[in-house]
Design a protein around this motif. Sequence first.
Motif, mmCIF file in Angstrom:
data_model
loop_
_atom_site.group_PDB
_atom_site.id
_atom_site.type_symbol
_atom_site.label_atom_id
_atom_site.label_comp_id
_atom_site.label_asym_id
_atom_site.label_seq_id
_atom_site.Cartn_x
_atom_site.Cartn_y
_atom_site.Cartn_z
ATOM 1 N N GLY A 150 43.117 -11.545 74.854
ATOM 2 C CA GLY A 150 42.769 -12.019 76.185
ATOM 3 C C GLY A 150 41.850 -13.219 76.089
ATOM 4 O O GLY A 150 40.817 -13.173 75.416
ATOM 5 N N THR A 151 42.227 -14.312 76.759
ATOM 6 C CA THR A 151 41.411 -15.524 76.748
ATOM 7 C C THR A 151 41.467 -16.167 78.122
ATOM 8 O O THR A 151 42.316 -15.817 78.948
ATOM 9 C CB THR A 151 41.880 -16.476 75.636
ATOM 10 O OG1 THR A 151 40.893 -17.467 75.391
ATOM 11 C CG2 THR A 151 43.216 -17.125 75.985
ATOM 12 N N ASP B 113 38.505 -20.604 70.760
ATOM 13 C CA ASP B 113 38.743 -19.164 70.889
ATOM 14 C C ASP B 113 40.145 -18.791 70.420
ATOM 15 O O ASP B 113 40.351 -17.734 69.808
ATOM 16 C CB ASP B 113 38.557 -18.727 72.345
ATOM 17 C CG ASP B 113 37.094 -18.527 72.722
ATOM 18 O OD1 ASP B 113 36.233 -18.614 71.826
ATOM 19 O OD2 ASP B 113 36.812 -18.279 73.915
ATOM 20 N N VAL B 114 41.111 -19.650 70.714
ATOM 21 C CA VAL B 114 42.497 -19.373 70.324
ATOM 22 C C VAL B 114 42.629 -19.371 68.795
ATOM 23 O O VAL B 114 43.264 -18.478 68.217
ATOM 24 C CB VAL B 114 43.450 -20.412 70.945
ATOM 25 C CG1 VAL B 114 44.883 -20.180 70.448
ATOM 26 C CG2 VAL B 114 43.405 -20.331 72.466
ATOM 27 N N PHE C 22 37.287 -24.218 74.450
ATOM 28 C CA PHE C 22 37.456 -22.869 73.915
ATOM 29 C C PHE C 22 38.876 -22.335 74.107
ATOM 30 O O PHE C 22 39.467 -21.796 73.179
ATOM 31 C CB PHE C 22 36.409 -21.935 74.526
ATOM 32 C CG PHE C 22 35.010 -22.355 74.187
ATOM 33 C CD1 PHE C 22 34.484 -22.091 72.939
ATOM 34 C CD2 PHE C 22 34.232 -23.045 75.097
ATOM 35 C CE1 PHE C 22 33.212 -22.507 72.594
ATOM 36 C CE2 PHE C 22 32.952 -23.469 74.768
ATOM 37 C CZ PHE C 22 32.438 -23.197 73.519
ATOM 38 N N SER C 23 39.397 -22.444 75.286
ATOM 39 C CA SER C 23 40.802 -22.092 75.530
ATOM 40 C C SER C 23 41.244 -22.840 76.780
ATOM 41 O O SER C 23 40.696 -22.645 77.856
ATOM 42 C CB SER C 23 40.996 -20.583 75.683
ATOM 43 O OG SER C 23 40.258 -20.075 76.774
ATOM 44 N N PHE C 24 42.250 -23.704 76.597
ATOM 45 C CA PHE C 24 42.689 -24.556 77.701
ATOM 46 C C PHE C 24 44.113 -25.016 77.440
ATOM 47 O O PHE C 24 44.609 -24.929 76.315
ATOM 48 C CB PHE C 24 41.764 -25.765 77.857
ATOM 49 C CG PHE C 24 41.747 -26.690 76.666
ATOM 50 C CD1 PHE C 24 42.468 -27.878 76.660
ATOM 51 C CD2 PHE C 24 41.014 -26.364 75.517
ATOM 52 C CE1 PHE C 24 42.457 -28.717 75.564
ATOM 53 C CE2 PHE C 24 40.998 -27.207 74.415
ATOM 54 C CZ PHE C 24 41.726 -28.386 74.432
ATOM 55 N N GLN C 25 44.746 -25.512 78.463
ATOM 56 C CA GLN C 25 46.137 -25.939 78.348
ATOM 57 C C GLN C 25 46.202 -27.353 77.774
ATOM 58 O O GLN C 25 45.623 -28.290 78.334
ATOM 59 C CB GLN C 25 46.812 -25.896 79.713
ATOM 60 C CG GLN C 25 48.325 -25.997 79.659
ATOM 61 C CD GLN C 25 48.949 -25.795 81.025
ATOM 62 O OE1 GLN C 25 48.706 -26.569 81.952
ATOM 63 N NE2 GLN C 25 49.760 -24.757 81.172
ATOM 64 N N ALA D 23 37.009 -14.860 74.768
ATOM 65 C CA ALA D 23 37.004 -15.358 76.143
ATOM 66 C C ALA D 23 35.602 -15.702 76.618
ATOM 67 O O ALA D 23 35.171 -15.260 77.688
ATOM 68 C CB ALA D 23 37.636 -14.309 77.070
ATOM 69 N N ASN D 24 34.882 -16.514 75.809
ATOM 70 C CA ASN D 24 33.534 -16.939 76.212
ATOM 71 C C ASN D 24 32.672 -15.733 76.584
ATOM 72 O O ASN D 24 31.911 -15.772 77.562
ATOM 73 C CB ASN D 24 33.589 -17.908 77.395
ATOM 74 C CG ASN D 24 34.359 -19.179 77.113
ATOM 75 O OD1 ASN D 24 35.520 -19.116 76.716
ATOM 76 N ND2 ASN D 24 33.746 -20.328 77.302
#
Length: 266
Positions: free
Chosen positions: A34-35, A56-57, A42-45, A95-96
């Motif tokens: 889960g992110t 994070d990924v 950290f996690s983005f498109q 997830a931060n």
Amino acid sequence: MSLVAAMAALVTVAGAARADQLADIKARGKLICGTLGTVEPFSFQHPQTRQIVGYDVDICQTIADAVGVPLELKTIAVEARIPELTQGRVDILAANLGYTAERGKQIQFSDTYFVSQQKLMTTQESGLTTLDQLAGKKITALKGSSSEQGVRRLIPTAETVTFQDTSSAFLALAQDKVDALCASELILVKLQHQSKVPMVIIAKSLFVEPWGLGMRKDEPAFTDLVNATLTKLAESGALDAIFAKWLGAGTPYNIKRDYAVAPIKD
């Protein structure tokens, strides 16, 4: 064997089965992480591939590799992180996820994999430059985040205004609907660089927050694998490489990892 003893043995066996999440993940053939998917870096498109990428990924990918299964990402809202985990819809959170004592009672945190300076950003025009000046002001943060909790705890006279995503919170600040935005310093630096409205990040941190990967409690095999993987990453230099890729020289953040991978303590 008596009926009571037989029932007790059955409960013990069932409990042991439930506690072996690592075996369940291997049997299923994938690790579900889960992110957030909305928080760069950290996690983005990714703008070209449209795939979710980030620090994070990459960390979650190393856990999947250690388990020996493919990684599946599931994007979740900030306030849904712990419910998604405890209800079994994800195996792990990258997830931060800042540690708090309250969260520590609900889920298992891994060793530290990031440390966040939580700060506040204001518009230059506001003239607000110290934490003391924010008493009684409107401060925005992501709903369900430790930033929100920190504002409520440490600036109790402020009016806390929450949003589901960082873009909406930042827009509220840029449009003078709130007086300040609380978030990780790295997020604020990125927003400051992108903003057409001159912004100021208050120098003093509101609080310092260790981040951990989130797991369900009472899963010793999975927890041990996660922590051993993080330790191996740190000792091999691979964690520094991942950190540099998203946060180091050549990025808008230009920082070095200055914290150890270690158990999070209250």
